[in-house]
Each structure stands twice: as structure tokens, then as C-alpha cells.
Scaffold this motif. Structure first.
Motif, PDB file in Angstrom:
ATOM      1  N   ALA A 170       0.836  -1.203   0.000  1.00  0.00           N
ATOM      2  CA  ALA A 170       0.000   0.000   0.000  1.00  0.00           C
ATOM      3  C   ALA A 170       0.869   1.251   0.000  1.00  0.00           C
ATOM      4  N   VAL A 171       0.375   2.265  -0.687  1.00  0.00           N
ATOM      5  CA  VAL A 171       1.015   3.578  -0.605  1.00  0.00           C
ATOM      6  C   VAL A 171       0.413   4.286   0.609  1.00  0.00           C
ATOM      7  N   LEU A 172       1.272   4.673   1.531  1.00  0.00           N
ATOM      8  CA  LEU A 172       0.817   5.259   2.791  1.00  0.00           C
ATOM      9  C   LEU A 172       0.811   6.788   2.700  1.00  0.00           C
ATOM     10  N   PRO A 173      -0.047   7.448   3.461  1.00  0.00           N
ATOM     11  CA  PRO A 173      -0.003   8.911   3.520  1.00  0.00           C
ATOM     12  C   PRO A 173       1.315   9.357   4.175  1.00  0.00           C
ATOM     13  N   ILE A 174       1.894  10.417   3.658  1.00  0.00           N
ATOM     14  CA  ILE A 174       3.161  10.934   4.201  1.00  0.00           C
ATOM     15  C   ILE A 174       2.885  12.156   5.087  1.00  0.00           C
ATOM     16  N   HIS A 175       3.462  12.133   6.263  1.00  0.00           N
ATOM     17  CA  HIS A 175       3.351  13.289   7.161  1.00  0.00           C
ATOM     18  C   HIS A 175       4.342  14.354   6.716  1.00  0.00           C
ATOM     19  N   ARG A 177       7.707  -6.104   8.729  1.00  0.00           N
ATOM     20  CA  ARG A 177       8.187  -6.379   7.365  1.00  0.00           C
ATOM     21  C   ARG A 177       7.188  -5.834   6.337  1.00  0.00           C
ATOM     22  N   ARG A 178       5.896  -5.969   6.641  1.00  0.00           N
ATOM     23  CA  ARG A 178       4.871  -5.398   5.740  1.00  0.00           C
ATOM     24  C   ARG A 178       4.985  -3.876   5.719  1.00  0.00           C
TER      25      ARG A 178
END
Ligand code: NI
Length: 181
Positions: free
Chosen positions: A2-7, A29-30
Motif C-alpha cells: 500500500a502507498v501510505l499517507p506521508i506526514h 516487514r509489511r
């Protein structure tokens, strides 16, 4: 994956000290896999856990197609100095010349929890130092001179309105131009 939101700069997690990892779990690891995916989506060369809102002492780096997972990394040797123009996925479109060690040796655990050591110069060396800084709440702008930091923060003032609640949602940036920050 998944592409995560960046702070982005302004989110308190970027200024917090991380917590050393005692056990490398499948969940971590995920997380590392998701961080690589997020970093690729943002066209970066490194990403640290606080940038995706996590407190674990974990960062990923990819330079010249070599992927490195760094768990509890520590700089064990530094040599010389180098000035490099840096950016950060958490301070989009802001850049500055940072002076760092020209060569570093870093000791860390890999994704299986095994210790290893890596040496880096140029982009890899800079990137290792930049990501390890993130794990201690430090950002590249902290290394700039007073005037350059003021200039960088002024540039950020014009940018930050794009990131409500200090979150950068890469899904909204699909049509932006290529960048190497
Ligand atoms: Ni950064």
C-alpha cells in the motif's frame, strides 16, 4: 502493498524520537514493504517510519536499485565532509545544501533481524545520514544556516497549504512532474 499517507513538516510525529525495535515481526516487514512502495510513488530514495506516522526505529533506502531496510541503525564511523543539495518527501519542493560526513559506516538489523554493516558515500552516504536523522526527530533543514533555513521555511510557507492536517496524499499527486526528492 500500500502507498501510505506521508506526514509533512508541521506533523508532530516528525519531531519525535523513535523507539528501538526489539522483535522484527511480519507486521514490521509489511510496513517496510509499504514504505518502499510509498517511496517509489513519491519518487524518493529514502523514507523513515515517522514520515508515515510510525514511531518504530525503521527506515528504508534505495539507491541504484539496491534496497536496504534499516532497523535500529547507528552510524559507527564518519569520515570527511561533503555538501549535497537535499530535499525531503516530508517537505515537498523545498531544497537546501547540507554539509554532512562524506563517508559513513552504519550498523543495523535487516528485515530478518540479522545485524549487518553498510558503508556509503555520495548519494547513499547522504541518504543514510538523512534517514537516520529522521529517526531522531531531525530534518535536513535543521542543518542549514540561519538564513538558508529561513529561506527554506519561507518556501515551505507557500507550499504547506497544499497539505491539510499535514498529510500528503500521493494519490492526489498522480499527474505531478518527476522529482528526485
Ligand atoms: Ni526526509
Amino acid at each position: 502493498m500500500a502507498v501510505l499517507p506521508i506526514h509533512v513538516l508541521g506533523s508532530p510525529v516528525l519531531r519525535e524520537e523513535t523507539v528501538p525495535i526489539t522483535t522484527v515481526t511480519d507486521e514490521l516487514r509489511r510496513l517496510a514493504d509499504d514504505m518502499f512502495e510509498t517511496m517509489h510513488a513519491a519518487k524518493g530514495v529514502g523514507l523513515a517510519a515517522p514520515q508515515v506516522g510510525r514511531r518504530e526505529r525503521l527506515a528504508v533506502v534505495e539507491v541504484e536499485q539496491v534496497r536496504i531496510v534499516l532497523i535500529n541503525p547507528e552510524i559507527v564511523h564518519r569520515e570527511g565532509d561533503i555538501t549535497w543539495e537535499e530535499g525531503c518527501l516530508s517537505i515537498p519542493d523545498v531544497f537546501g545544501d547540507v554539509r554532512r560526513a562524506a563517508k559513513v559506516a552504519v550498523r543495523a538489523l535487516d528485515r530478518d533481524g540479522k545485524p549487518f554493516e553498510i558503508e556509503g558515500t555520495e548519494l547513499l552516504g547522504v541518504c543514510l545520514q538523512h534517514e537516520i536523522d529522521h529517526l531522531h526527530g531531525r530534518l535536513f533543514i535543521d542543518h542549514l544556516s540561519f538564513l538558508k533555513k529561513r529561506k527554506a521555511l519561507a518556501a515551505w510557507d507557500d507550499e504547506k497549504a497544499k497539505y491539510p492536517a499535514f498529510i500528503r496524499d500521493l494519490a492526489l499527486e498522480v499527474d505531478t512532474a518527476d522529482r528526485n526528492d
